[in-house]
Design a protein around this motif. Sequence first.
Motif, PDB file in Angstrom:
ATOM      1  N   GLY A   1       6.274   5.184   1.784  1.00 42.76           N
ATOM      2  CA  GLY A   1       6.171   4.168   0.731  1.00 42.76           C
ATOM      3  C   GLY A   1       7.326   3.192   0.779  1.00 42.76           C
ATOM      4  O   GLY A   1       8.487   3.566   0.605  1.00 42.76           O
TER       5      GLY A   1
ATOM      6  N   PRO B   1      10.144  -0.225  -4.152  1.00 43.08           N
ATOM      7  CA  PRO B   1      11.573  -0.235  -4.484  1.00 43.08           C
ATOM      8  C   PRO B   1      12.262   1.101  -4.201  1.00 43.08           C
ATOM      9  O   PRO B   1      13.362   1.127  -3.651  1.00 43.08           O
ATOM     10  CB  PRO B   1      11.572  -0.548  -5.986  1.00 43.08           C
ATOM     11  CG  PRO B   1      10.276  -1.215  -6.250  1.00 43.08           C
ATOM     12  CD  PRO B   1       9.300  -0.666  -5.276  1.00 43.08           C
ATOM     13  N   ALA B   2      11.618   2.222  -4.561  1.00 41.45           N
ATOM     14  CA  ALA B   2      12.257   3.528  -4.352  1.00 41.45           C
ATOM     15  C   ALA B   2      12.464   3.778  -2.857  1.00 41.45           C
ATOM     16  O   ALA B   2      13.568   4.115  -2.413  1.00 41.45           O
ATOM     17  CB  ALA B   2      11.395   4.630  -4.966  1.00 41.45           C
TER      18      ALA B   2
ATOM     19  N   GLU C   1       5.019   2.476   5.633  1.00 36.35           N
ATOM     20  CA  GLU C   1       4.387   1.656   4.590  1.00 36.35           C
ATOM     21  C   GLU C   1       2.960   1.330   5.024  1.00 36.35           C
ATOM     22  O   GLU C   1       2.744   0.833   6.118  1.00 36.35           O
ATOM     23  CB  GLU C   1       5.194   0.373   4.353  1.00 36.35           C
ATOM     24  CG  GLU C   1       4.503  -0.682   3.511  1.00 36.35           C
ATOM     25  CD  GLU C   1       3.989  -0.183   2.159  1.00 36.35           C
ATOM     26  OE1 GLU C   1       4.760   0.442   1.411  1.00 36.35           O
ATOM     27  OE2 GLU C   1       2.783  -0.407   1.868  1.00 36.35           O
ATOM     28  N   LYS C   2       2.008   1.593   4.136  1.00 33.19           N
ATOM     29  CA  LYS C   2       0.607   1.449   4.554  1.00 33.19           C
ATOM     30  C   LYS C   2       0.190  -0.008   4.729  1.00 33.19           C
ATOM     31  O   LYS C   2      -0.700  -0.303   5.516  1.00 33.19           O
ATOM     32  CB  LYS C   2      -0.332   2.181   3.599  1.00 33.19           C
ATOM     33  CG  LYS C   2      -0.455   1.603   2.222  1.00 33.19           C
ATOM     34  CD  LYS C   2      -1.465   2.419   1.422  1.00 33.19           C
ATOM     35  CE  LYS C   2      -1.577   1.918   0.013  1.00 33.19           C
ATOM     36  NZ  LYS C   2      -2.454   2.730  -0.812  1.00 33.19           N
ATOM     37  N   HIS C   3       0.823  -0.916   3.985  1.00 37.33           N
ATOM     38  CA  HIS C   3       0.471  -2.330   4.157  1.00 37.33           C
ATOM     39  C   HIS C   3       1.269  -2.929   5.313  1.00 37.33           C
ATOM     40  O   HIS C   3       2.306  -2.399   5.701  1.00 37.33           O
ATOM     41  CB  HIS C   3       0.764  -3.107   2.872  1.00 37.33           C
ATOM     42  CG  HIS C   3      -0.151  -2.728   1.751  1.00 37.33           C
ATOM     43  ND1 HIS C   3       0.212  -1.846   0.758  1.00 37.33           N
ATOM     44  CD2 HIS C   3      -1.418  -3.103   1.481  1.00 37.33           C
ATOM     45  CE1 HIS C   3      -0.804  -1.705  -0.080  1.00 37.33           C
ATOM     46  NE2 HIS C   3      -1.804  -2.459   0.332  1.00 37.33           N
TER      47      HIS C   3
ATOM     48  N   ARG D   1       1.628  -8.551  -1.836  1.00 34.39           N
ATOM     49  CA  ARG D   1       0.374  -8.174  -2.449  1.00 34.39           C
ATOM     50  C   ARG D   1       0.455  -8.401  -3.938  1.00 34.39           C
ATOM     51  O   ARG D   1       1.424  -8.947  -4.425  1.00 34.39           O
ATOM     52  CB  ARG D   1      -0.001  -6.732  -2.127  1.00 34.39           C
ATOM     53  CG  ARG D   1       1.074  -5.714  -2.341  1.00 34.39           C
ATOM     54  CD  ARG D   1       0.637  -4.434  -1.668  1.00 34.39           C
ATOM     55  NE  ARG D   1       1.737  -3.551  -1.445  1.00 34.39           N
ATOM     56  CZ  ARG D   1       2.592  -3.681  -0.450  1.00 34.39           C
ATOM     57  NH1 ARG D   1       2.469  -4.679   0.409  1.00 34.39           N
ATOM     58  NH2 ARG D   1       3.576  -2.830  -0.299  1.00 34.39           N
TER      59      ARG D   1
ATOM     60  N   ARG E   1       3.514  -6.534  -8.651  1.00 35.82           N
ATOM     61  CA  ARG E   1       4.374  -5.364  -8.726  1.00 35.82           C
ATOM     62  C   ARG E   1       5.488  -5.823  -9.656  1.00 35.82           C
ATOM     63  O   ARG E   1       5.811  -6.979  -9.710  1.00 35.82           O
ATOM     64  CB  ARG E   1       4.933  -5.029  -7.348  1.00 35.82           C
ATOM     65  CG  ARG E   1       3.967  -5.301  -6.222  1.00 35.82           C
ATOM     66  CD  ARG E   1       4.545  -5.032  -4.862  1.00 35.82           C
ATOM     67  NE  ARG E   1       5.039  -3.668  -4.776  1.00 35.82           N
ATOM     68  CZ  ARG E   1       5.006  -2.942  -3.665  1.00 35.82           C
ATOM     69  NH1 ARG E   1       4.496  -3.432  -2.579  1.00 35.82           N
ATOM     70  NH2 ARG E   1       5.495  -1.735  -3.643  1.00 35.82           N
TER      71      ARG E   1
ATOM     72  N   THR F   1      11.113  -7.310 -12.049  1.00 36.76           N
ATOM     73  CA  THR F   1      12.441  -7.346 -12.664  1.00 36.76           C
ATOM     74  C   THR F   1      13.462  -6.643 -11.771  1.00 36.76           C
ATOM     75  O   THR F   1      13.178  -5.590 -11.212  1.00 36.76           O
ATOM     76  CB  THR F   1      12.420  -6.629 -14.027  1.00 36.76           C
ATOM     77  OG1 THR F   1      11.679  -5.424 -13.890  1.00 36.76           O
ATOM     78  CG2 THR F   1      11.811  -7.473 -15.103  1.00 36.76           C
TER      79      THR F   1
ATOM     80  N   ALA G   1       0.276   7.292   5.353  1.00 40.47           N
ATOM     81  CA  ALA G   1       0.392   8.756   5.430  1.00 40.47           C
ATOM     82  C   ALA G   1      -0.916   9.351   4.927  1.00 40.47           C
ATOM     83  O   ALA G   1      -1.378   8.998   3.838  1.00 40.47           O
ATOM     84  CB  ALA G   1       1.554   9.229   4.578  1.00 40.47           C
TER      85      ALA G   1
ATOM     86  N   ASP H   1       7.723   6.186  -8.953  1.00 31.68           N
ATOM     87  CA  ASP H   1       6.454   6.382  -9.651  1.00 31.68           C
ATOM     88  C   ASP H   1       5.684   7.603  -9.144  1.00 31.68           C
ATOM     89  O   ASP H   1       4.866   8.161  -9.875  1.00 31.68           O
ATOM     90  CB  ASP H   1       5.569   5.136  -9.480  1.00 31.68           C
ATOM     91  CG  ASP H   1       5.792   4.124 -10.605  1.00 31.68           C
ATOM     92  OD1 ASP H   1       6.839   4.206 -11.280  1.00 31.68           O
ATOM     93  OD2 ASP H   1       4.926   3.253 -10.794  1.00 31.68           O
TER      94      ASP H   1
ATOM     95  N   GLY I   1       9.817  -2.796 -19.084  1.00 29.34           N
ATOM     96  CA  GLY I   1       9.903  -3.255 -17.686  1.00 29.34           C
ATOM     97  C   GLY I   1      10.979  -2.508 -16.912  1.00 29.34           C
ATOM     98  O   GLY I   1      11.811  -3.120 -16.251  1.00 29.34           O
TER      99      GLY I   1
ATOM    100  N   GLY J   1      10.377   0.359 -14.783  1.00 25.13           N
ATOM    101  CA  GLY J   1       9.897   1.237 -13.705  1.00 25.13           C
ATOM    102  C   GLY J   1      10.624   1.013 -12.394  1.00 25.13           C
ATOM    103  O   GLY J   1      10.995   1.963 -11.691  1.00 25.13           O
ATOM    104  N   VAL J   2      10.857  -0.248 -12.045  1.00 25.92           N
ATOM    105  CA  VAL J   2      11.545  -0.552 -10.790  1.00 25.92           C
ATOM    106  C   VAL J   2      12.974  -0.007 -10.865  1.00 25.92           C
ATOM    107  O   VAL J   2      13.488   0.613  -9.928  1.00 25.92           O
ATOM    108  CB  VAL J   2      11.567  -2.074 -10.528  1.00 25.92           C
ATOM    109  CG1 VAL J   2      12.457  -2.405  -9.344  1.00 25.92           C
ATOM    110  CG2 VAL J   2      10.162  -2.596 -10.295  1.00 25.92           C
TER     111      VAL J   2
END
Length: 413
Positions: free
Chosen positions: A4, A7-8, A27-29, A34, A37, A40, A123, A286, A296, A298-299
């Motif tokens: 993944g 950010p993490a 990273e799958k993309h 995209r 996301r 902040t 993955a 996440d 805001g 999560g990041v």
Amino acid sequence: MIVGGGPAGMVLGLLLARDGVDVVVLEKHDDFFRDFRGDTVHPSTLRLLGELGLAEAFLQLPHQEVERLGVTTDEGEFTLADFRRLPGPFRFLTFVPQWDFLSFLADRASRSPHFRLLTGAEAVGLLRQDGRVTGVRYATADGGTGEVSATVTVAADGRDSRLRAEAGLTVREFGAPMDVLWFRLPKGAGTTAPPFGGVGRLTRGRLLVLIDRGEYWQSAYLVRKGTVDDVRAAGLDAFRADLLRLLPGMEEPVAALRSWDDVKVLSVQLDRLSRWHLPGLLLIGDAAHAMSPIGGVGVNLAVQDAAAAARLLAPWLRRGRVPSRVLARVHRRRVLPTVLTQRVQRAIQQRFVDRLLAGDRPVATPAVLRLLQRWPVLQGLPARVIGLGVLPEHVRPAPLHGLRERAGAGRLT
Ligand SMILES: Cc1cc2nc3c(=O)[nH]c(=O)nc-3n(C[C@H](O)[C@H](O)[C@H](O)COP(=O)(O)OP(=O)(O)OC[C@H]3O[C@@H](n4cnc5c(N)ncnc54)[C@H](O)[C@@H]3O)c2cc1C
């Protein structure tokens, strides 16, 4: 191995490479461009970038700096958080398109010979041996497959984490009363600009958040969970009229919403793993705890998880062996900030958002907003909770093990 490139994952990859640990990020993309996301970047993340010697370069990216967040109720404007009251050099919230932030991290990390980014690779399963996770199997868009073996696999694959499902870890779901409609309102000439860089507008049954993104207002309109289809069925005209009730004087920007294609639906989820690790596997961000958009943050939490994981894992990874108790230490370090933040989010969701969206009674200005208005010194408290969070992490100020040395190296495709 990190699964993944959010950010993490990207922050963890950067920090481990800087500490001289060989790391692969899957990273799958193919890139970071995209849909929405969280955009902040908080003072605590800026502080980490500062400790890495990267803040100055980061702040060269096109961005907006927001010093105050506010709420507009039917009774007027109220300041919710004043970041100018924070300690340290970063007394503002930064808004940067997340793809710019992630591309920046990838660019800097790729300068280390220890860092590899494998894009377009998803993955699809865990490798296991003698009860221990030993890496992942992955698939590429062109039908290829591969395996990566690793001393530790870190799942940073987001709220719908495939690896957490495969690991069979128990997820506690807390639910959320709302979903979010997400759209841009261009800043038309002659429109009345809201007084804050980030502002929540609320009235009976309605809650809208506007974030100043320079050319436009990024807008989040909250609806009761499960009612998106009803909003759509009522038609775009009704939706626009609803927005104008909240944003009088913004006819021109609201008219720019021409079809439902301009409006994205973001499903809100709030959950947490009871245990963030198995032998050889750690989950962060996440993937370990999906956050509500409230505040805001999560990041920020994902980045802080990564900083804690890097600090605790790097010495062991350099020795090529990471006992399970070290993975458990990462969980123990980060679970308190996560639980406390989610408790606050759940309380706001249940006691405020749920009641407000029910729309069955008029909305009084929350007492806490009046208190903050009366005693501005208190506006530093929400700023601290949002901007720095609980137990903010630090990185050792150290030479950047090659992060500046090999521009462009280290990227696999
Ligand atoms: C409506 C809404 C609004 C929000 N607003 C904000 C906000 O304003 N500010 C804020 O801080 N947070 C916000 N958040 C939360 C924020 O988006 C997340 O908490 C944050 O992105 C988590 O980072 P992460 O790295 O853990 O996961 P993610 O950002 O989800 O990254 C996971 C990455 O893993 C990749 N991936 C997934 N599966 C695989 C696989 N099998 N193999 C390889 N790669 C894989 C994905 O492509 C992705 O790049 C919001 C959330 C919602 C729902």
